[in-house]
Scaffold this active site. Structure first.
Site, short mmCIF file in Angstrom:
data_model
loop_
_atom_site.label_atom_id
_atom_site.label_comp_id
_atom_site.label_asym_id
_atom_site.label_seq_id
_atom_site.Cartn_x
_atom_site.Cartn_y
_atom_site.Cartn_z
N ASN A 164 -18.42 -48.18 -66.61
CA ASN A 164 -18.26 -47.11 -65.27
C ASN A 164 -18.31 -45.82 -65.52
O ASN A 164 -18.70 -45.06 -64.62
CB ASN A 164 -16.88 -47.71 -64.72
CG ASN A 164 -15.91 -47.52 -65.42
OD1 ASN A 164 -15.67 -47.58 -66.68
ND2 ASN A 164 -14.65 -47.48 -64.92
N GLU A 263 -6.92 -48.72 -73.13
CA GLU A 263 -6.83 -48.16 -71.87
C GLU A 263 -7.24 -49.46 -70.84
O GLU A 263 -8.60 -49.60 -70.92
CB GLU A 263 -7.63 -46.79 -71.88
CG GLU A 263 -7.69 -46.07 -70.68
CD GLU A 263 -8.35 -46.48 -69.24
OE1 GLU A 263 -7.93 -47.29 -68.40
OE2 GLU A 263 -9.33 -46.05 -69.35
N CYS A 297 -10.51 -47.27 -63.22
CA CYS A 297 -9.28 -48.01 -63.37
C CYS A 297 -8.34 -47.16 -62.67
O CYS A 297 -7.11 -47.43 -62.53
CB CYS A 297 -9.09 -47.98 -64.90
SG CYS A 297 -9.19 -46.59 -65.67
N GLU A 471 -5.35 -40.84 -74.68
CA GLU A 471 -6.57 -40.13 -74.78
C GLU A 471 -6.63 -38.93 -74.25
O GLU A 471 -6.18 -38.67 -73.26
CB GLU A 471 -7.85 -41.04 -74.51
CG GLU A 471 -7.94 -42.43 -75.01
CD GLU A 471 -9.21 -43.23 -74.84
OE1 GLU A 471 -9.92 -43.81 -75.60
OE2 GLU A 471 -9.16 -43.32 -73.61
#
Length: 490
Positions: A164, A263, A297, A471
């Site tokens: 994505n 993640e 997400c 991150e």
């Protein structure tokens, strides 16, 4: 026979600039089999790239391991300078790289260009962090010795990126790995390999030593990556993707006690209180819901609105979303591009149908577009019950599902009623309420009166089944560093 996508001359030229092989040991390698890459706006073939075998994966890890000692010994300033060269190169090449991302993923060109700028900022941020890796020195509490603390690169790292955000998610992993002194093997998503291959060429052109970054594209990621995960030379796995796959990878990593950062999936609640600035709340919801066509997400998955403003909020949101132009991402002013593939459209339609069967109403949208490409119009559902499947599953599409709450306690309880905990959003003009609710929400990130939280300078990550580690931000580089204690007797 695969049908080629009808591309304009500039589009074909951009695709033709992308290397088609595997990037191993600083060289582009052809393979005997290929992986097709499709244009989701038409379903046509863009091109074919190398399809790696398990032997290719092992060769990539061999290259990373061979380069690890020299790269770890490289002066931090040299690593920093290289990352800054990549930062500048990405910004200078935004139009081409953005077009490549749009063609293979579908997002509007303006968003794709924004993604390149976002990716470039990770390289700048971690270029600055590379020269600030510190340690510690202190006397032992009992005297007679000293404690030295050093931070060293964890070692060869496996980086698995999603489709994505094909450039930014690679940058968010590669930049801190390189800054810390780690070599890596990168496996991009099979739907969007071109952006990562283009990024690998940018890295090579910036002077990256051979073997420091290796890229393998494959249609069979389990066969290629599982042996690398189980290889005890691999010391770190960073994965962005679904919770289900993340759990499988964690089980594999446990066999060698490999460092991981995950993640994973989200189920973001967005809370609108009756004292919110409705203009701000509507625009923030559009941003939180429609970024990347809802395929993020961090996308708002459950929109909960206090009863006193629920009707007017829903009407205004429906008006905004209904007015968003839908089309191919390269067309001017398009905001709603195609979803990634036919399976994505089928999933969104199934979730909408389930919600309607349970009593939800439709203010706009609600049915897949009948035409070429994998389009789904922006949709607003109201009176969505908590037992609707879309309240428990990432929608990953442009569907705004609205429910109603009465009290602050109810809103927090329903927002937290999920195994996921990546991000949440809160809209209120009451400072005390805002702080109370933000602290009570069980998510790794919260947007207070804003619909976008991602920033390279901020720690990105979730709690519960949304992942491990962070991150970006000051802590992003820590994921690629080990802490070593050295006791010195005086």
């Amino acid at each position: 026979m695969l049908t080629e996508s009808a591309l304009s001359a500039p589009e074909r030229a951009a695709i033709d600039t992308v290397p088609r092989g595997l990037f191993i040991q600083g060289q582009w390698r052809a393979t005997t089999r290929t992986l097709p890459v499709f244009d989701p706006s038409t379903g046509g073939l863009l091109c074919e790239v190398a399809d790696a075998t398990p032997d290719d994966g092992r060769a990539a890890l061999d290259a990373a391991c061979a380069a690890q000692a020299d790269w770890a010994a490289t002066a931090p300033r040299e690593r920093s300078d290289l990352l800054m060269r990549v930062h500048r190169a990405l910004l200078a090449d935004t139009d081409r790289l953005g077009l490549i991302a749009t063609l293979e993923m579908g997002k509007p060109l303006a968003e794709a260009r924004g993604e390149i700028a976002y990716a470039a900022e990770f390289f700048r941020w971690f270029a600055e962090e590379a020269v600030r890796l510190d340690g510690g020195y202190m006397p032992a509490p009992t005297g007679g010795s000293r404690f030295l603390v050093a931070r060293q690169p964890v070692g060869p790292s496996l980086l698995i990126t999603p489709w994505n955000f094909p450039v930014a998610m690679g940058a968010r992993k590669i930049a801190p790995a390189l800054a810390a002194g780690c070599t890596c093997v990168v496996k991009p998503a099979e739907q969007t390999p071109l952006s990562m291959l283009a990024l690998a060429q940018v890295l090579a052109d910036a002077g990256l030593p051979a073997g420091v970054v290796n890229v393998v594209t494959t249609a069979d990621p389990a066969a290629v990556m599982t042996p690398l995960i189980l290889d005890d030379r691999s010391r770190k796995l960073s994965f962005t993707g679904s919770t289900a796959v993340g759990k499988q990878l964690l089980a594999q990593c446990a066999q060698t006690v490999m460092r991981t950062s995950m993640e994973l999936g989200g189920n973001a609640p967005l809370l609108v209180f009756d004292d919110a600035d409705l203009d701000e709340a509507v625009e923030g919801t559009v941003a939180a819901k429609m970024r990347n066509i809802g395929q993020a997400c961090t996308a708002a998955n459950r929109i909960l609105v206090q009863r006193g403003v629920a009707e007017v909020f829903a009407r205004r949101l429906a008006e905004r979303l209904a007015a968003l132009p839908m089309g191919r991402g390269t067309e001017p002013d398009v905001v709603v591009g195609p979803l990634i593939d036919t399976e994505a459209v089928a999933k969104v339609q199934r979730l909408v149908d389930d919600a309607r069967a349970r009593g939800a109403g439709v203010l706009t949208g609600g049915a897949a577009w009948d035409g070429p490409g994998t389009f789904y119009p922006a949709t607003v559902l109201v009176d969505v019950p908590d037992d609707a499947e879309l309240c428990h599953t990432e929608i990953f599409g442009p569907v705004a599902a609205i429910g109603v709450f009465d009290t602050e306690d109810e809103a927090v309880r329903r927002a937290n009623d999920t195994p996921y905990g990546l991000v949440s959003y809160v809209f209120t003009e009451n400072l005390r309420r805002g702080l109370r609710v933000c602290e009570a929400l069980e998510t790794g990130m919260v947007g207070l009166n804003q619909g976008v939280v991602s920033n390279p300078a901020a720690p990105f990550g979730g709690v519960k089944e949304s992942g491990l580690g962070r991150e970006g931000g000051l802590t992003g580089i820590d994921e690629f560093l080990e802490t070593k204690y050295i006791g010195v007797r005086l």
